[in-house]
Design a protein around this motif. Structure first.
Motif, PDB file in Angstrom:
ATOM      1  N   SER A 226       2.580   5.396  -8.980  1.00 57.23           N
ATOM      2  CA  SER A 226       2.342   6.716  -9.567  1.00 57.23           C
ATOM      3  C   SER A 226       2.786   6.824 -11.020  1.00 57.23           C
ATOM      4  CB  SER A 226       3.051   7.794  -8.732  1.00 57.23           C
ATOM      5  OG  SER A 226       4.446   7.578  -8.730  1.00 57.23           O
ATOM      6  N   THR A 227       3.584   5.857 -11.500  1.00 50.81           N
ATOM      7  CA  THR A 227       4.028   5.898 -12.897  1.00 50.81           C
ATOM      8  C   THR A 227       3.900   4.511 -13.521  1.00 50.81           C
ATOM      9  OG1 THR A 227       6.358   5.322 -12.487  1.00 50.81           O
ATOM     10  CG2 THR A 227       5.736   7.664 -12.275  1.00 50.81           C
ATOM     11  N   ARG A 228       3.946   4.482 -14.825  1.00 50.48           N
ATOM     12  CA  ARG A 228       3.885   3.199 -15.541  1.00 50.48           C
ATOM     13  C   ARG A 228       5.065   2.305 -15.145  1.00 50.48           C
ATOM     14  NH1 ARG A 228       1.789   1.097 -20.520  1.00 50.48           N
ATOM     15  NH2 ARG A 228       0.666   3.024 -20.835  1.00 50.48           N
ATOM     16  N   PHE A 229       6.255   2.911 -14.966  1.00 52.70           N
ATOM     17  CA  PHE A 229       7.435   2.123 -14.593  1.00 52.70           C
ATOM     18  C   PHE A 229       7.232   1.451 -13.239  1.00 52.70           C
ATOM     19  CE2 PHE A 229      11.384   1.685 -12.229  1.00 52.70           C
ATOM     20  CZ  PHE A 229      12.096   0.841 -13.084  1.00 52.70           C
ATOM     21  N   VAL A 230       6.779   2.202 -12.245  1.00 54.37           N
ATOM     22  CA  VAL A 230       6.566   1.632 -10.917  1.00 54.37           C
ATOM     23  C   VAL A 230       5.517   0.529 -10.975  1.00 54.37           C
ATOM     24  CG1 VAL A 230       5.817   2.108  -8.550  1.00 54.37           C
ATOM     25  CG2 VAL A 230       7.251   3.761  -9.750  1.00 54.37           C
ATOM     26  N   ALA A 231       4.467   0.769 -11.712  1.00 47.67           N
ATOM     27  CA  ALA A 231       3.390  -0.223 -11.825  1.00 47.67           C
ATOM     28  C   ALA A 231       3.892  -1.528 -12.426  1.00 47.67           C
ATOM     29  CB  ALA A 231       2.256   0.346 -12.674  1.00 47.67           C
ATOM     30  N   SER A 232       4.771  -1.426 -13.418  1.00 51.30           N
ATOM     31  CA  SER A 232       5.249  -2.626 -14.099  1.00 51.30           C
ATOM     32  C   SER A 232       6.413  -3.285 -13.372  1.00 51.30           C
ATOM     33  CB  SER A 232       5.672  -2.289 -15.532  1.00 51.30           C
ATOM     34  OG  SER A 232       6.713  -1.330 -15.534  1.00 51.30           O
ATOM     35  N   PHE A 233       7.209  -2.496 -12.612  1.00 55.59           N
ATOM     36  CA  PHE A 233       8.398  -3.050 -11.960  1.00 55.59           C
ATOM     37  C   PHE A 233       8.073  -3.719 -10.633  1.00 55.59           C
ATOM     38  CE2 PHE A 233      12.301  -2.864  -9.420  1.00 55.59           C
ATOM     39  CZ  PHE A 233      13.188  -3.462 -10.309  1.00 55.59           C
ATOM     40  N   VAL A 234       7.122  -3.166  -9.894  1.00 54.69           N
ATOM     41  CA  VAL A 234       6.810  -3.682  -8.560  1.00 54.69           C
ATOM     42  C   VAL A 234       5.608  -4.616  -8.647  1.00 54.69           C
ATOM     43  CG1 VAL A 234       6.184  -3.085  -6.203  1.00 54.69           C
ATOM     44  CG2 VAL A 234       7.724  -1.601  -7.492  1.00 54.69           C
ATOM     45  N   GLY A 235       5.851  -5.884  -8.409  1.00 55.57           N
ATOM     46  CA  GLY A 235       4.777  -6.864  -8.489  1.00 55.57           C
ATOM     47  C   GLY A 235       4.433  -7.233  -9.920  1.00 55.57           C
ATOM     48  N   THR A 236       3.554  -8.200 -10.061  1.00 53.83           N
ATOM     49  CA  THR A 236       3.039  -8.583 -11.379  1.00 53.83           C
ATOM     50  C   THR A 236       1.791  -7.767 -11.660  1.00 53.83           C
ATOM     51  OG1 THR A 236       3.882 -10.833 -11.116  1.00 53.83           O
ATOM     52  CG2 THR A 236       2.172 -10.486 -12.774  1.00 53.83           C
TER      53      THR A 236
END
Length: 353
Positions: A226-236
């Motif tokens: 749901s956020t840029r942080f989650v997208a970048s932190f979880v998985g590649t």
């Protein structure tokens, strides 16, 4: 009604705000992981549940009872620490029995419970050994048995696997999950390792700077961040910057190429900057690869990762990573090759924050 409820929890150390308005309801028997980088507040939340820290404001309720005024020893909580924290002068049996003895449990009941716990962690044969005679994985199993021997209403795990080597971590996390499910204990697990959180959790709380950026199942967290942080932190994940060409048609320009998203782009107009995200497993350059969308680019590098080969492709001003299975009969692309990456439009995520 939830079994463990955290309502408007805040924590400050002087002028430093560590946890900001944290809210969550956890069901009985649920396994929830707090995932995030160092300093994000996940361990502070865990310590407030345990009673080692008091919330600056907010309310913690377990099984309908307000916990804020209770001391740690009044909360019936089991806790496993990163550093084992076993008593070096006690053997395995006595370490597991410690909490039961403090509670005044009858000796025969203690012996029966310890035997049951050691059977659960498969260390019955090591009951007379001392901590220094055990491996790291065995010590952490003993710490887990000690925590659950008292039949806690909530089990808290504070990065319990981080001091172990990779293979032991994988096997022990699977054992922890199996034991948790077998006993039905409501569990909160703190980790900075996304693979751990994704593999054993019912739900994950991704924390960032003292806030819960997203709460969801592993499937939701990975596939619909749901956020840029989650997208970048979880998985590649590759972030691709583009410009909106036609929001109604979902058209986006990336460099000198135009692609169409699965849906219209709500809340944006032509010329607006847009950030898109793509997982490395979503694309393929193989001959005959399917996909309703494609981007041409130049190979920057390839990395051999065992079962997969990760290739980095320059498209416009960005570099996109994609994976291909390692096939001894098919040579991977090399730096400088011009290739076309094909993927499904539905796999492109619009990153709003």
């Amino acid at each position: 009604m939830s079994f463990l409820s955290l309502t408007s929890i805040k924590k400050s150390f002087g002028p430093v705000h560590v946890v900001h308005d944290f809210n969550m309801d956890i069901e009985k028997g649920e396994f929830v992981s707090f995932l995030g980088p160092s300093g994000c507040g996940k361990t502070t939340v865990l310590r407030m549940i345990a009673g080692f820290e008091s919330p600056t404001s907010g309310k913690i309720v377990i099984n309908g009872r307000d916990q804020n005024s209770l001391k740690p020893n009044q909360r019936n909580i089991g806790m496993v620490f990163q550093a084992y924290a076993l008593f070096p002068n006690m053997n395995v049996h006595d370490n597991v029995a410690f909490g039961l003895k403090v509670a005044g449990t009858d000796k025969s009941e203690i012996d029966a419970r310890v035997k049951q716990m050691l059977g659960l962690i498969k260390l019955e044969h090591l009951a007379d050994r001392f901590p220094y005679q055990l491996s790291g994985g065995q010590q952490q199993r003993v710490a887990l048995a000690r925590a659950i021997a008292v039949k806690p209403q909530v089990l808290l795990l504070d990065e319990p696997l981080s001091a172990l080597d990779a293979k032991i971590r994988v096997s022990l996390r699977e054992e922890i999950r199996q034991i948790q499910q077998q006993l039905g204990i409501t569990t909160v697990f703190v980790t900075h390792d996304q693979e751990e959180a994704l593999s054993i959790s019912d739900r994950i709380v991704v924390m960032n700077a003292g806030r819960a950026d997203q709460i969801g199942t592993p499937f939701e967290i990975y596939n619909t961040p749901s956020t840029r942080f989650v997208a970048s932190f979880v998985g590649t994940l590759s972030i691709i910057e583009g410009k909106v060409a036609d929001p109604a048609a979902g058209a986006v320009t990336i460099g000198n190429q135009q692609i169409a998203l699965k849906d219209p782009i709500a809340g944006m107009k032509g010329g607006d900057s847009i950030s898109l995200a793509l997982r490395p497993e979503a694309g393929s350059i193989a001959e005959g690869a399917t996909g309703d969308t494609s981007l041409a680019g130049e190979v920057v590098s390839t990395s051999f990762l065992g079962s997969v080969i990760r290739t980095r492709l320059r498209v416009g001003g960005d570099v996109i990573s994609f994976d291909m299975f390692n096939n001894p009969g098919v040579a991977p692309p090399v730096s400088g090759d011009n290739v076309t990456l094909r993927f499904a439009a539905k796999d492109l995520l619009v990153i709003r924050e």
